[in-house]
Write a protein that holds these residues in place. Structure first.
Motif, mmCIF file in Angstrom:
data_model
loop_
_atom_site.group_PDB
_atom_site.id
_atom_site.type_symbol
_atom_site.label_atom_id
_atom_site.label_comp_id
_atom_site.label_asym_id
_atom_site.label_seq_id
_atom_site.Cartn_x
_atom_site.Cartn_y
_atom_site.Cartn_z
ATOM 1 N N UNK A 317 0.903 -1.209 -0.315
ATOM 2 C CA UNK A 317 -0.065 -0.035 0.168
ATOM 3 C C UNK A 317 0.792 1.346 -0.015
ATOM 4 N N UNK A 318 1.734 0.687 0.792
ATOM 5 C CA UNK A 318 2.849 2.211 0.982
ATOM 6 C C UNK A 318 3.267 2.631 -0.711
ATOM 7 N N UNK A 319 4.066 1.292 -1.575
ATOM 8 C CA UNK A 319 4.556 1.636 -2.812
ATOM 9 C C UNK A 319 3.441 2.716 -3.454
ATOM 10 N N UNK A 320 2.412 2.111 -2.990
ATOM 11 C CA UNK A 320 0.809 2.677 -4.044
ATOM 12 C C UNK A 320 1.207 3.996 -3.988
ATOM 13 N N UNK A 321 0.741 4.055 -2.933
ATOM 14 C CA UNK A 321 0.924 5.792 -2.164
ATOM 15 C C UNK A 321 1.945 6.745 -2.559
ATOM 16 N N UNK A 322 3.275 6.289 -2.723
ATOM 17 C CA UNK A 322 3.800 7.313 -2.912
ATOM 18 C C UNK A 322 4.418 6.994 -4.816
ATOM 19 N N UNK A 323 4.133 5.972 -4.968
ATOM 20 C CA UNK A 323 3.898 5.892 -6.768
ATOM 21 C C UNK A 323 3.188 7.174 -7.603
ATOM 22 N N UNK A 324 2.144 6.951 -6.858
ATOM 23 C CA UNK A 324 0.680 8.003 -6.773
ATOM 24 C C UNK A 324 1.671 9.835 -6.514
ATOM 25 N N UNK A 325 1.827 9.288 -5.225
ATOM 26 C CA UNK A 325 2.557 11.291 -4.958
ATOM 27 C C UNK A 325 3.498 11.054 -5.894
ATOM 28 N N UNK A 326 4.451 10.600 -6.445
ATOM 29 C CA UNK A 326 5.647 11.258 -7.414
ATOM 30 C C UNK A 326 5.352 11.402 -8.529
ATOM 31 N N UNK A 327 4.576 10.751 -8.780
ATOM 32 C CA UNK A 327 3.875 11.099 -10.359
ATOM 33 C C UNK A 327 3.069 12.347 -10.413
ATOM 34 N N UNK A 328 1.820 12.868 -9.049
ATOM 35 C CA UNK A 328 1.393 13.906 -9.792
ATOM 36 C C UNK A 328 2.611 14.818 -8.912
#
Length: 853
Positions: A317-328
């Motif tokens: 879950x953390x990697x999903x949130x971090x990946x989305x944050x990096x993309x945005x």
């Protein structure tokens, strides 16, 4: 591989298979964790990527921004034949001069930044005109002008402007000036002419406030720093200031370093605050899985297996949130770049900075591991029976049991911040201050719990008192998130309050001080032999105007200290803190009388009729920074000649009166034999209309064509625009902190939902009405919001006062109405958000809920 290692690897493989089969890829129960990491990682990715893009632009375009590999600059003279020969031995040279001037067309005048260039300009980059042409130096008698100058003069291409003693034809409008950024803060639109044309205008006469600049294009195998060192060794006392392509725009570098560092640290603080929300989210998620965990343990899974499975799921879950944050974060960089386009060199396209993204991801992962560790360890160490009863008796000492891994994680976060920082001492100071504030807020939260417990114990039990008892008592019940909420929301609201204090105090300072005390115009290069005539001209056109004139020279401090043991500035590796006057050339003057707004704090001022050895009076802050004493010697470089004077006094200077203030004031006869002109400040009487202002400027241009006027109002407008851009950036970073605090609030509510539902059902069964329970809910968060507002007011007040008084040395007079509105708005958002998020608890049906217990 050992047998033990093989067994461990096998158990991790089993844990991975079980975690994958049991995991919901809709992230049910962990969505708040994803939101928290999304906010923090996104903020750090955007800030880091933008900062990296700007640094890359400054590095890649260093030659173009500077106009060469090396720049040599000096005031009030041109390079000697020997100096020019030394520059040409390095490589191709392009020289020119800069002078503040006035352009006139008909009855209109406008202050401009006049720049002369030679046939070799530009050595790097391309000048582009608005009609699409590329050009070099304009033909003799012509000029390339900025659109702002033409608009204010009401003319266009092909028209004529008056520069000093010559008429010059406008041959084109500047669209892109390659070395514009290296010229620094502009006091008017740019106008480019040839060096021959400038000589004919009379604006660069000997003694005028003109600055000569020479750019050199070095061979590829020559290090710019080595070239500068060799030149300075050959001409150590000539007064040259130098720059290389690595420092093409020191002002932009300083702004970038300070703003980027501050925003990164605020983003990191917001991420740490979001970590408290992560702890709540993971606790809530584990609470919902207590039956599953109990079943695993009954079927033979040990505590290590439970920990492995849930660590893997949390990390997914953390990697999903971090990946989305990096993309945005990367996606919003073009929008941020467009906001800073006029301040810093940055392209508006998408930028990929692997180092910045890796740094943001590393911070986010560390925060996720640190703050999810306590609930995960708690789930690992309790028994299956305790898990089955966790709804009534939540695990105790969760944070105490995880003290070691949390402590190590926080140390790792601090170490990473220091390791990746451009200014480690500044970062260490910020981290220390942030830790102190967060610790203070945590102590306040603990105090609130204890006070709430005592108050609740003393209230009545019936009617309206029941809502009061329940609302306040909820702040101190077992498992209450009061400490976490006070810490997280208090930090975010304090940041908002501090910004409100600083911005309103600064606006009031400028609005209240500038109109009363600041000159309307500064005039440069008033002829030394006609100062009285200039004063008469001003008062004739604007009766009641106040004119103040001072001799204006420029020189560099070369050495200071006791006679026979002076410290040479050229030999110093680092400039002492506060010794800004040692950096390059500074304004110098001489006076028989103590300047207005100055006060002698040590030593004595020379008599009005003094005619003896050279003396100098020094700003007391500069004297303190250099550890000077009365009687010490000071050496300056003036027009390439070294002169010495004895320090006679120290002065306290009122720098914020916008008048003529000088760190060094010499006695009569010390430096007045050097060619120079005067500078003047003009304060117009209240009510002076624009017509009289225009007549005055026109008359000054006609009578004194070599002089130039600076409109202070326009300079302050540029400064305000810069402050607004910086304030907007800081406000955005503070908004991330507030959003992180709101995420903590939602996480605390989610984590406590099961206990809240249980308590609410019990109270409903015992006869409490929904109205009473809703009142208790609103009262709880209203009390918390009121407390947070008071805390934020105190912390924001302290931060605002420190910035305004200690850093800016301004008066502190904020707009309390605006600050109150900010805090009330923040408190209202907290109450409304918390109430809406808690409403499902009140709607729970007792019969259905009791069956699920």
């Amino acid at each position: 591989m050992t047998v033990r290692g093989t067994a461990q690897s096998s158990r991790w493989g089993v844990a991975l298979r079980l975690a994958r089969r049991d995991f919901s890829w809709r992230f049910k129960g962990l969505r708040l964790l994803i939101v928290c990491l999304f906010l923090g990682a996104g903020a750090l990715a955007a800030i880091g990527t933008l900062e990296g893009a700007i640094r890359a632009e400054l590095s890649d375009r260093g030659q173009e921004i500077l106009g060469g590999d090396v720049e040599f600059a000096v005031y009030a003279r041109e390079a000697s034949a020997e100096e020019l020969t030394a520059m040409r031995a390095m490589g191709a040279v392009s020289g020119g001069r800069r002078v503040q001037a006035m352009a006139a067309a008909g009855t209109r005048t406008v202050p401009i930044q006049l720049k002369s260039v030679d046939a070799s300009w530009p050595l790097y980059g391309t000048l582009t005109l608005a009609d699409g042409r590329t050009a070099r130096a304009p033909p003799d008698g012509s000029a390339w002008a900025g659109q702002g100058a033409l608009d204010r003069l009401g003319i266009g291409v092909g028209d004529t402007i008056r520069l000093g003693e010559r008429d010059v034809r406008v041959g084109g409008v500047i669209a892109n000036e390659p070395d514009r950024l290296s010229e620094g803060f502009a006091l008017g639109p740019a106008v480019l002419i040839s060096d021959q044309t400038l000589s004919r205008t009379g604006l660069a006469a000997y003694g005028s406030a003109v600055r000569s600049k020479y750019r050199v294009a070095l061979p590829a195998d020559v290090d710019p720093a080595d070239a500068v060192e060799a030149f300075e060794t050959r001409f150590p006392e000539a007064g040259w200031s130098t720059r290389t392509r690595e420092r093409a725009s020191p002002g932009a570098d300083r702004l970038l370093a300070n703003m980027g560092q501050f925003l990164s640290l605020v983003g990191l603080a917001a991420l740490v605050i979001a970590g408290i929300g992560i702890a709540g989210a993971v606790s809530s998620w584990l609470e919902s899985r207590r039956g599953t965990i109990a079943t695993m343990k009954v079927l033979g899974a040990d505590s290590s297996d439970v920990l492995r499975i849930h660590v893997l799921q949390v990390m997914a879950a953390a990697l999903a949130g971090i990946s989305a944050g990096l993309l945005v974060g990367v996606s919003i960089v073009p929008a941020l770049a467009s906001l800073l386009r006029d301040l810093l060199p940055v392209s508006s396209g998408y930028v990929f900075d692997g180092a910045a993204l890796a740094r943001a991801a590393a911070f986010a992962l560390l925060v996720a591991l640190v703050f999810s560790a306590p609930p995960l360890i708690a789930a690992r160490r309790v028994t299956a029976m305790a898990l089955l009863r966790a709804r009534v008796a939540p695990p105790a000492h969760m944070w105490r049991d995880a003290a070691l891994p949390v402590g190590l994680g926080l140390v790792a976060i601090a170490a990473l911040a220091l390791w990746t920082s451009y200014e480690p001492w500044l970062t260490a100071g910020f981290l220390g201050a942030a830790a102190a504030v967060l610790g203070l807020l945590a102590l306040i939260g603990i105090g609130v719990r204890r006070i709430a417990g005592r108050i609740a114990g003393g209230t009545g039990r019936r009617g309206a008192a029941l809502s009061l008892r329940l609302g306040i008592g909820a702040l101190d019940r077992p498992g209450s998130p009061t400490v976490a909420l006070v810490t997280a929301l208090g930090f975010g609201l304090s940041a908002f309050a501090a910004i409100a204090f600083i911005q309103t105090a600064l606006d009031r300072y400028i609005a209240g001080t500038v109109p009363d005390r600041a000159p309307d115009y500064f005039v440069l290069d008033v002829p030394q032999d006609d100062v009285a005539g200039f004063t008469r001209l001003v008062t004739r056109h604007v009766p009641g105007a106040e004119v103040r004139t001072v001799p204006a020279l420029r020189g560099a401090i070369l050495a200071y200290g006791p006679a026979g043991a002076m410290t040479r500035v050229a030999d110093m590796e680092n400039i002492p803190e506060g010794a800004w006057a040692l950096r390059g050339e500074r304004g110098l003057t001489y006076s028989a009388r103590l300047p207005v707004g100055n006060r002698v704090t040590a030593g004595e001022w020379w008599p009005a009729s003094y005619d003896g050895p050279a003396l100098v009076s020094v700003d007391e802050e500069l004297a303190r920074a250099l550890d000077l004493s009365i009687g010490d010697r000071l050496a300056i470089g003036l027009l390439g000649i070294e002169r010495e004077a004895t320090i006679a006094s120290f002065r306290a200077i009122e720098w914020d009166d916008f008048g003529f203030n000088h760190a060094l004031v010499f006695s009569p006869g010390a430096i007045d034999d050097a060619p120079h002109n005067y500078a003047a400040s003009i304060i117009l009487p209240p009510g002076a209309d624009s017509g009289r202002r225009g007549d005055l400027l026109g008359a000054m241009v006609a009578a004194y064509p070599s002089s130039s006027a600076i409109e202070l109002g326009r300079v302050l407008a540029q400064a305000r625009d810069l402050l607004r851009s910086v304030a907007a950036a800081v406000l955005g970073a503070a908004a991330v902190a507030v959003l992180a605090g709101m995420a903590v609030l939602l996480g605390a509510i989610a984590a406590a939902r099961a206990r809240e539902t249980y308590d609410t059902i019990v109270l409903r069964v015992l006869g409490a009405s929904r109205r009473q329970l809703l009142g208790a809910l609103i009262l709880r968060y209203a009390v918390l919001a009121a407390l947070l507002s008071v805390v934020a007011l105190a912390l924001g007040l302290g931060a605002g006062w420190y910035v305004m008084v200690e850093m800016f040395e301004f008066t502190f007079d904020p707009d309390w109405a605006v600050v109150a509105a900010v805090l009330l708005g923040g408190a209202a958002v907290v109450v409304i958000t918390a109430t809406l998020a808690s409403l499902p608890v009140l709607r729970a049906r007792p019969a259905r809920a009791l069956r699920s217990l």
